[in-house]
Design a protein around this motif. Structure first.
Motif, PDB file in Angstrom:
ATOM      1  N   ALA A   1       0.822  -1.206   0.000  1.00 45.97           N
ATOM      2  CA  ALA A   1       0.000   0.000   0.000  1.00 45.97           C
ATOM      3  C   ALA A   1       0.857   1.258   0.000  1.00 45.97           C
ATOM      4  O   ALA A   1       0.573   2.223  -0.735  1.00 45.97           O
ATOM      5  N   PHE A   2       1.909   1.273   0.819  1.00 42.49           N
ATOM      6  CA  PHE A   2       2.790   2.445   0.833  1.00 42.49           C
ATOM      7  C   PHE A   2       3.545   2.585  -0.484  1.00 42.49           C
ATOM      8  O   PHE A   2       3.716   3.695  -1.000  1.00 42.49           O
ATOM      9  N   ALA A   3       4.028   1.473  -1.039  1.00 40.15           N
ATOM     10  CA  ALA A   3       4.867   1.537  -2.236  1.00 40.15           C
ATOM     11  C   ALA A   3       4.098   1.969  -3.469  1.00 40.15           C
ATOM     12  O   ALA A   3       4.686   2.529  -4.404  1.00 40.15           O
ATOM     13  N   THR A   4       2.809   1.722  -3.504  1.00 37.51           N
ATOM     14  CA  THR A   4       2.011   2.080  -4.682  1.00 37.51           C
ATOM     15  C   THR A   4       1.179   3.343  -4.481  1.00 37.51           C
ATOM     16  O   THR A   4       0.360   3.672  -5.343  1.00 37.51           O
ATOM     17  N   SER A   5       1.358   4.028  -3.376  1.00 42.99           N
ATOM     18  CA  SER A   5       0.593   5.266  -3.166  1.00 42.99           C
ATOM     19  C   SER A   5       1.095   6.345  -4.120  1.00 42.99           C
ATOM     20  O   SER A   5       2.300   6.495  -4.344  1.00 42.99           O
ATOM     21  N   ARG A   6       0.193   7.091  -4.674  1.00 45.50           N
ATOM     22  CA  ARG A   6       0.549   8.071  -5.696  1.00 45.50           C
ATOM     23  C   ARG A   6       1.444   9.194  -5.165  1.00 45.50           C
ATOM     24  O   ARG A   6       2.436   9.551  -5.821  1.00 45.50           O
ATOM     25  N   PRO A   7       1.159   9.794  -3.991  1.00 45.02           N
ATOM     26  CA  PRO A   7       2.068  10.852  -3.508  1.00 45.02           C
ATOM     27  C   PRO A   7       3.494  10.365  -3.311  1.00 45.02           C
ATOM     28  O   PRO A   7       4.454  11.070  -3.650  1.00 45.02           O
ATOM     29  N   LEU A   8       3.652   9.164  -2.754  1.00 47.56           N
ATOM     30  CA  LEU A   8       5.002   8.653  -2.538  1.00 47.56           C
ATOM     31  C   LEU A   8       5.697   8.402  -3.873  1.00 47.56           C
ATOM     32  O   LEU A   8       6.891   8.727  -4.034  1.00 47.56           O
ATOM     33  N   LEU A   9       4.986   7.837  -4.875  1.00 46.13           N
ATOM     34  CA  LEU A   9       5.607   7.583  -6.170  1.00 46.13           C
ATOM     35  C   LEU A   9       5.975   8.890  -6.864  1.00 46.13           C
ATOM     36  O   LEU A   9       7.041   8.981  -7.491  1.00 46.13           O
ATOM     37  N   GLU A  10       5.131   9.876  -6.781  1.00 46.45           N
ATOM     38  CA  GLU A  10       5.464  11.167  -7.393  1.00 46.45           C
ATOM     39  C   GLU A  10       6.706  11.770  -6.759  1.00 46.45           C
ATOM     40  O   GLU A  10       7.575  12.320  -7.459  1.00 46.45           O
ATOM     41  N   ARG A  11       6.813  11.666  -5.433  1.00 42.83           N
ATOM     42  CA  ARG A  11       7.987  12.219  -4.758  1.00 42.83           C
ATOM     43  C   ARG A  11       9.258  11.456  -5.154  1.00 42.83           C
ATOM     44  O   ARG A  11      10.311  12.067  -5.415  1.00 42.83           O
TER      45      ARG A  11
END
Length: 484
Positions: free
Chosen positions: A71-81
């Protein structure tokens, strides 16, 4: 119905369909996968949780930890960062589809994998995602406790700042009773805050901390084309079998010539296209079957959709005659139009003619109660000589299309079948036997279905070309159809 019969019906009747359903998906999948860019996968290992309770919970606890990492690895804000930090020209949605997480046994160690067409980009994204996920997990698990500890320590500093002046006022002369009471209250509250801070630190230690155990490592390159092509081929084969079964339900068939004979309750007399030895054996068995039923005339009935080829009928007729009596041979002619042979001009015997494919003679054909033989137009002379036909006691063979149904003569029926026979054809054959009253003598087998569907061959009585004349032998038991 036996299992082998069902398999034979599917394989013999629909082998082209099955082959196509197997090969076409296999080839298409191999071509499509082969044109795609190869994917490189990098894998990193994370200690997702340090709490012993998560590992002791078994599969349920491990599943929760893996789901949290995914869930953390595929979250959009984290991927954008992460993509902005690494300066990688990829979209968050595309990267999220190529991110996977899996557990290692019952431990809380999770493998985080990222696939990309560029191996260096795959390693960079895996390392960056691993660090970002670790920070997010630690923030999620320890952030609340850390914030409470910080708040307790801030309140303790405020109380300690107030405690100094209160202590001086309480120790002054004369002592300040209110200040002494306030000092006691502040000291008690400060003691409670120290106890709360100790408990929170214990909880923080029990919560554990996530960490990056192993940096990103590229996995060995694998070719998915072979596996995907095999799966596609097997899927197509299963679909082909289902289609064949559905067709067989609405149009059933009988596989094999011997099974047809068993269904009709008659013997398999022999094979018509397996060489001279098989033809000779077929002729002997046919004569025995005809003698048993007191039959003087035999009718060949096909189970195919077209009339029997003339060369097949002629071959069976010659085999049944046994001594070439069923074949009328035309004598060669000289250029002056006289029959070649001895000086008397009499036609030469059957034993003097040439044999084999180079002799220029066509196959014998039984038509209209006689056995026929045609010659190529290049060797046909204006005058023709007729040879004696079979003896009156010989069993004569006809195609059903050419038989004289009005003749008052005992007739037997022989079915000519191929490797796969429609069940409706057997029903039609039974109807013919019931309607005519003719006995069914047996079954003649051919190895290929094309032997039943070929058109009449060149040089036979059915397909005689222009300029080619036919020579017939006189028959005392059937009208002569060679004239006209």
């Amino acid at each position: 119905m036996e299992i082998d019969e069902v398999a034979a019906r599917i394989v013999r009747g629909y082998w082209m369909l099955l082959l196509g359903m197997l090969v076409v998906p296999l080839v298409v999948t191999a071509v499509v996968v082969g044109r795609q860019d190869p994917q490189h996968t990098a894998t990193a290992r994370l200690q997702a949780s340090g709490r012993a309770a998560d590992a002791a919970a078994g599969d349920a606890g491990v599943s929760m930890v893996v789901s949290q990492v995914k869930a953390f690895a595929t979250s959009r804000p984290l991927l954008e960062r992460v993509l902005a930090e690494q300066r990688v020209a990829r979209t968050p949605d595309a990267v999220a589809k190529r991110v996977s997480a899996s557990g290692l046994g019952a431990s809380t160690v999770v493998e985080l994998s990222v696939s990309d067409t560029d191996p260096r980009v795959a390693r960079r994204l895996t390392d960056a995602l691993g660090r970002a996920v670790v920070d997010e997990i630690n923030q999620s698990n320890r952030g609340a406790i850390t914030a409470e500890i910080a708040d307790v320590e801030r309140r303790m500093r405020d109380l300690q700042q107030r405690l100094g002046p209160l202590s001086r006022r309480a120790a002054a002369t004369p002592p300040d009773i209110d200040a002494a009471n306030e000092r006691e209250r502040v000291q008690a509250e400060l003691s409670d805050l120290r106890t709360t801070r100790t408990e929170l630190r214990a909880q923080l230690s029990a919560a554990g901390a996530a960490s990056l155990v192993q940096p990103a490592v590229l996995e060995p390159r694998s070719d998915p084309a072979v596996m995907m092509s095999a799966v596609a081929g097997l899927t197509g084969l299963v679909a082909g079998v289902l289609v064949a079964v559905a067709v067989e339900i609405f149009r059933p068939t009988v596989p094999g010539q011997r099974r047809v004979a068993r269904r009709l309750g008659v013997p398999l007399l022999g094979w018509a296209d397996r060489g001279p030895a098989a033809l000779a054996d077929l002729g002997r068995r046919t004569r025995l079957s005809a003698r048993r039923q007191l039959v003087r005339r035999v009718v060949l009935v096909t189970t195919g959709s077209r009339p029997l080829p003339a060369d097949l009928v002629s071959a069976v007729a010659a085999a049944v005659s046994g001594d070439r009596a069923g074949t009328a041979a035309a004598a060669p002619t000289a250029p002056n139009g006289r029959v070649a042979g001895d000086g008397s001009g009499a036609p030469s015997g059957a034993d003097d003619r040439e044999e084999g494919p180079g002799a220029g003679a066509a196959a014998p054909v039984a038509r209209g109660g006689t056995a026929l033989k045609s010659k190529p137009a290049a060797t046909t002379a204006p005058s023709e000589a007729a040879l004696p036909g079979p003896s009156p006691d010989a069993c004569r063979v006809h195609a059903f299309e050419d038989v004289d149904v009005g003749a008052d003569e005992r007739t037997g029926v022989i079915a000519v079948v191929g490797p796969l026979t429609p069940l409706s054809a057997l029903e039609s054959l039974r109807d013919l036997v019931d309607a005519s009253g003719w006995p069914l003598l047996g079954v003649v087998a051919v190895s290929r279905a094309s032997s039943l569907s070929r058109g009449p061959s060149r040089g036979t009585s059915r397909g005689t070309s222009r300029g080619t004349r036919r020579i017939t032998a006189p028959d005392h038991h059937a009208p002569d159809h060679s004239k006209g």
